[in-house]
Design a protein around this motif. Structure first.
Motif, PDB file in Angstrom:
ATOM      1  N   CYS A 127      -3.799  11.122  -0.678  1.00 43.82           N
ATOM      2  CA  CYS A 127      -2.390  11.621  -0.706  1.00 43.82           C
ATOM      3  C   CYS A 127      -1.620  10.497  -1.297  1.00 43.82           C
ATOM      4  O   CYS A 127      -2.041   9.292  -1.467  1.00 43.82           O
ATOM      5  CB  CYS A 127      -2.117  11.852   0.777  1.00 43.82           C
ATOM      6  N   PRO A 128      -0.267  10.681  -1.616  1.00 41.97           N
ATOM      7  CA  PRO A 128       0.767   9.761  -2.215  1.00 41.97           C
ATOM      8  C   PRO A 128       0.963   8.626  -1.234  1.00 41.97           C
ATOM      9  O   PRO A 128       0.956   8.822   0.024  1.00 41.97           O
ATOM     10  CB  PRO A 128       2.110  10.376  -2.550  1.00 41.97           C
ATOM     11  N   SER A 129       0.966   7.337  -2.051  1.00 40.47           N
ATOM     12  CA  SER A 129       1.285   6.330  -0.891  1.00 40.47           C
ATOM     13  C   SER A 129       2.569   6.348  -0.343  1.00 40.47           C
ATOM     14  O   SER A 129       3.482   6.765  -0.724  1.00 40.47           O
ATOM     15  CB  SER A 129       1.105   4.986  -1.928  1.00 40.47           C
ATOM     16  N   SER A 130       2.778   5.737   0.981  1.00 39.62           N
ATOM     17  CA  SER A 130       3.906   5.733   1.902  1.00 39.62           C
ATOM     18  C   SER A 130       4.775   4.547   1.190  1.00 39.62           C
ATOM     19  O   SER A 130       4.197   3.543   0.579  1.00 39.62           O
ATOM     20  CB  SER A 130       3.580   5.429   3.367  1.00 39.62           C
ATOM     21  N   GLU A 131       6.013   4.589   1.398  1.00 37.94           N
ATOM     22  CA  GLU A 131       6.920   3.730   1.003  1.00 37.94           C
ATOM     23  C   GLU A 131       6.570   2.363   1.530  1.00 37.94           C
ATOM     24  O   GLU A 131       6.895   1.289   0.961  1.00 37.94           O
ATOM     25  CB  GLU A 131       8.355   4.308   1.744  1.00 37.94           C
ATOM     26  N   LYS A 132       6.195   2.249   2.911  1.00 32.41           N
ATOM     27  CA  LYS A 132       5.711   0.877   3.189  1.00 32.41           C
ATOM     28  C   LYS A 132       4.707   0.250   2.860  1.00 32.41           C
ATOM     29  O   LYS A 132       4.871  -1.096   2.291  1.00 32.41           O
ATOM     30  CB  LYS A 132       5.304   1.302   4.705  1.00 32.41           C
ATOM     31  N   VAL A 133       3.827   1.070   2.173  1.00 32.27           N
ATOM     32  CA  VAL A 133       2.586   0.408   1.313  1.00 32.27           C
ATOM     33  C   VAL A 133       3.178   0.130   0.124  1.00 32.27           C
ATOM     34  O   VAL A 133       2.722  -1.281  -0.381  1.00 32.27           O
ATOM     35  CB  VAL A 133       1.436   1.519   1.378  1.00 32.27           C
ATOM     36  N   ASP A 134       3.760   0.950  -0.640  1.00 36.61           N
ATOM     37  CA  ASP A 134       4.358   0.505  -2.013  1.00 36.61           C
ATOM     38  C   ASP A 134       5.424  -0.688  -1.949  1.00 36.61           C
ATOM     39  O   ASP A 134       5.196  -1.465  -2.797  1.00 36.61           O
ATOM     40  CB  ASP A 134       5.195   1.743  -2.339  1.00 36.61           C
ATOM     41  N   GLN A 135       6.189  -0.920  -0.892  1.00 35.33           N
ATOM     42  CA  GLN A 135       6.880  -1.882  -0.785  1.00 35.33           C
ATOM     43  C   GLN A 135       6.121  -3.355  -0.698  1.00 35.33           C
ATOM     44  O   GLN A 135       6.413  -4.245  -1.319  1.00 35.33           O
ATOM     45  CB  GLN A 135       8.070  -1.993   0.143  1.00 35.33           C
ATOM     46  N   TYR A 136       5.012  -3.257   0.015  1.00 37.14           N
ATOM     47  CA  TYR A 136       4.349  -4.314   0.375  1.00 37.14           C
ATOM     48  C   TYR A 136       3.436  -4.647  -1.066  1.00 37.14           C
ATOM     49  O   TYR A 136       3.249  -5.984  -1.286  1.00 37.14           O
ATOM     50  CB  TYR A 136       3.236  -4.251   1.516  1.00 37.14           C
ATOM     51  N   ILE A 137       2.883  -3.957  -1.592  1.00 36.49           N
ATOM     52  CA  ILE A 137       1.906  -4.048  -2.948  1.00 36.49           C
ATOM     53  C   ILE A 137       3.050  -4.488  -3.974  1.00 36.49           C
ATOM     54  O   ILE A 137       2.683  -5.408  -4.703  1.00 36.49           O
ATOM     55  CB  ILE A 137       1.400  -2.763  -3.237  1.00 36.49           C
ATOM     56  N   ALA A 138       4.259  -4.269  -3.917  1.00 34.93           N
ATOM     57  CA  ALA A 138       5.301  -4.648  -4.917  1.00 34.93           C
ATOM     58  C   ALA A 138       5.573  -6.053  -4.748  1.00 34.93           C
ATOM     59  O   ALA A 138       5.666  -6.952  -5.440  1.00 34.93           O
ATOM     60  CB  ALA A 138       6.457  -3.981  -4.991  1.00 34.93           C
ATOM     61  N   GLN A 139       5.555  -6.546  -3.326  1.00 31.17           N
ATOM     62  CA  GLN A 139       5.684  -7.937  -3.135  1.00 31.17           C
ATOM     63  C   GLN A 139       4.640  -8.718  -3.502  1.00 31.17           C
ATOM     64  O   GLN A 139       4.858  -9.989  -3.724  1.00 31.17           O
ATOM     65  CB  GLN A 139       6.110  -7.822  -1.509  1.00 31.17           C
ATOM     66  N   LEU A 140       3.392  -8.298  -3.503  1.00 26.43           N
ATOM     67  CA  LEU A 140       2.268  -9.173  -3.968  1.00 26.43           C
ATOM     68  C   LEU A 140       2.302  -9.505  -5.236  1.00 26.43           C
ATOM     69  O   LEU A 140       1.818 -10.262  -6.034  1.00 26.43           O
ATOM     70  CB  LEU A 140       0.884  -8.423  -3.578  1.00 26.43           C
ATOM     71  N   GLY A 141       3.076  -8.446  -6.286  1.00 31.75           N
ATOM     72  CA  GLY A 141       3.135  -8.746  -7.801  1.00 31.75           C
ATOM     73  C   GLY A 141       2.036  -8.386  -8.445  1.00 31.75           C
ATOM     74  O   GLY A 141       1.758  -8.717  -9.617  1.00 31.75           O
ATOM     75  N   THR A 142       1.111  -7.600  -7.746  1.00 34.62           N
ATOM     76  CA  THR A 142      -0.208  -7.234  -8.305  1.00 34.62           C
ATOM     77  C   THR A 142      -0.557  -5.703  -8.017  1.00 34.62           C
ATOM     78  O   THR A 142      -0.224  -5.427  -6.786  1.00 34.62           O
ATOM     79  CB  THR A 142      -1.287  -7.949  -8.362  1.00 34.62           C
ATOM     80  N   ASP A 143      -1.347  -5.078  -8.598  1.00 34.69           N
ATOM     81  CA  ASP A 143      -1.736  -3.666  -8.112  1.00 34.69           C
ATOM     82  C   ASP A 143      -3.012  -3.396  -8.371  1.00 34.69           C
ATOM     83  O   ASP A 143      -3.693  -4.135  -9.270  1.00 34.69           O
ATOM     84  CB  ASP A 143      -0.685  -2.559  -8.432  1.00 34.69           C
ATOM     85  N   SER A 144      -3.737  -2.408  -7.868  1.00 34.46           N
ATOM     86  CA  SER A 144      -5.130  -1.863  -8.297  1.00 34.46           C
ATOM     87  C   SER A 144      -5.420  -0.525  -8.107  1.00 34.46           C
ATOM     88  O   SER A 144      -4.595   0.097  -7.030  1.00 34.46           O
ATOM     89  CB  SER A 144      -5.938  -2.832  -7.176  1.00 34.46           C
ATOM     90  N   ASN A 145      -6.283  -0.110  -8.765  1.00 33.28           N
ATOM     91  CA  ASN A 145      -6.660   1.417  -8.112  1.00 33.28           C
ATOM     92  C   ASN A 145      -7.082   1.425  -6.619  1.00 33.28           C
ATOM     93  O   ASN A 145      -7.501   2.506  -6.194  1.00 33.28           O
ATOM     94  CB  ASN A 145      -7.869   1.868  -9.124  1.00 33.28           C
ATOM     95  N   ASN A 146      -7.825   0.335  -6.209  1.00 35.28           N
ATOM     96  CA  ASN A 146      -8.337   0.320  -4.850  1.00 35.28           C
ATOM     97  C   ASN A 146      -7.531  -0.583  -4.107  1.00 35.28           C
ATOM     98  O   ASN A 146      -7.795  -1.641  -4.000  1.00 35.28           O
ATOM     99  CB  ASN A 146      -9.820  -0.018  -5.081  1.00 35.28           C
ATOM    100  N   ARG A 147      -6.606  -0.083  -3.755  1.00 36.03           N
ATOM    101  CA  ARG A 147      -5.633  -1.157  -2.823  1.00 36.03           C
ATOM    102  C   ARG A 147      -6.192  -1.457  -1.725  1.00 36.03           C
ATOM    103  O   ARG A 147      -5.860  -2.962  -1.286  1.00 36.03           O
ATOM    104  CB  ARG A 147      -4.384  -0.330  -2.375  1.00 36.03           C
ATOM    105  N   PRO A 148      -6.696  -0.919  -0.781  1.00 38.66           N
ATOM    106  CA  PRO A 148      -7.676  -1.628   0.329  1.00 38.66           C
ATOM    107  C   PRO A 148      -8.524  -2.930  -0.110  1.00 38.66           C
ATOM    108  O   PRO A 148      -8.418  -3.797   0.725  1.00 38.66           O
ATOM    109  CB  PRO A 148      -8.373  -0.440   0.826  1.00 38.66           C
ATOM    110  N   ASN A 149      -9.077  -2.709  -1.209  1.00 37.15           N
ATOM    111  CA  ASN A 149      -9.728  -3.759  -1.439  1.00 37.15           C
ATOM    112  C   ASN A 149      -9.223  -4.889  -1.991  1.00 37.15           C
ATOM    113  O   ASN A 149      -9.576  -6.242  -1.781  1.00 37.15           O
ATOM    114  CB  ASN A 149     -10.952  -3.119  -2.729  1.00 37.15           C
TER     115      ASN A 149
END
Length: 295
Positions: A127-149
């Protein structure tokens, strides 16, 4: 996850309504044709239907047991995630030396672990990512197809940096690494259940046998009363259909359905626990919805 005290019969009936309608119409058709000479003389011994029903019962018993095993394994895995999330933060509180930034590090780990739980649930449900998860991933400055990993890798990198900074005891490093490893194992187990498809041929065989039973069963009934014949010819196959559909619902515990493992609710519980342990503001629990399931 369905709630024991408040289960919607309507929801389940909607899932099998077309099968029930088809079986009922067929029973009515056979009941009407039974008054014609050819069909009136056509009988199939009830022992044949009993043999098919016995074979079908064995297959359904195996299917239901395997489906429940997958569903229960998913719940056990998420129970382990709850425990390991708490253990990780508790180990950090115990192992990190007293320092001005100790509370900051613990808060970073608690926040990241909370986001990991939400990200894993969203990844499994596709399902689409929640705003909470998207904001935190944006703070990391990097993304991945497997965010939990990705988030577990961030855990490991920060642990390595802290180990170098504070020269942590080797035993403490091993215990922290084991906590990360158990979380990785739990994530892999969930992905295995999600990506392993239950054999389609098995479902086709069961469905075929149900309709074979539906076809021959009316011809073995006594014709004393057409209403009783139609009722029996409808109810018996529908019971098998209901059992089969129950097994289908349980075999996929990460499909964003009411029968799912309640990953969102568990993630919220983990969040409240970790925020409390890290002395951070605890989010208020969401108001309970008047539904027959929790997600």
């Amino acid at each position: 996850m369905l709630l024991a005290k408040q289960i919607s019969i309507t929801y389940f009936l909607k899932l099998i309504k077309w099968d029930v309608l088809a079986i009922f119409l067929y029973a009515c058709l056979v009941g009407a044709l039974d008054y014609l000479t050819f069909f009136k003389d056509l009988t199939i011994p009830l022992s044949v239907s009993a043999m098919v029903g016995t074979l079908l019962s064995l297959l359904l018993a195996f299917r239901t047991a395997q489906s429940y095993e997958r569903w229960w394994e998913a719940r056990v895995i998420w129970g382990a995630i709850v425990n390991d999330s708490r253990t990780l933060i508790r180990q950090l509180i115990q192992f990190l030396p007293n320092h001005d930034k100790k509370s900051t590090y613990i808060k970073e780990f608690a926040t990241r672990q909370t986001i990991w739980c939400y990200a894993l649930a969203e990844s499994l449900r596709k399902c689409p990512s929640s705003e909470k998860v998207d904001q935190y991933i944006a703070q990391l400055g990097t993304d991945s197809n497997n965010r939990p990993n990705l988030l577990l890798s961030a855990h490991a990198e920060q642990l390595r940096a802290l180990s170098d900074q504070y020269n942590l005891n080797a035993n403490k490093q091993v215990q922290l690494d084991n906590s990360i490893q158990r979380l990785t194992d739990s994530m892999g187990k969930c992905e295995r259940i999600k990506n392993t498809v239950f054999p389609r041929a098995y479902s086709v065989l069961i469905h075929f046998l149900i309709y074979v039973l539906t076809t021959i069963f009316p011809f073995g009934l006594d014709d004393h009363h057409w209403a009783i014949e139609i009722c029996l010819a409808t109810i018996i196959p529908v019971l098998f259909i209901a059992i089969e559909r129950t097994a289908i619902l349980m075999q996929d515990p990460f499909e964003n359905k009411p029968t799912d493992t309640p990953m969102t609710t568990l993630a919220e519980t983990i969040e409240r626990n970790l925020m409390e342990m890290a002395h951070m503001p605890i989010p208020a629990p969401k108001s309970k919805q008047a539904t027959f399931y929790i997600m």
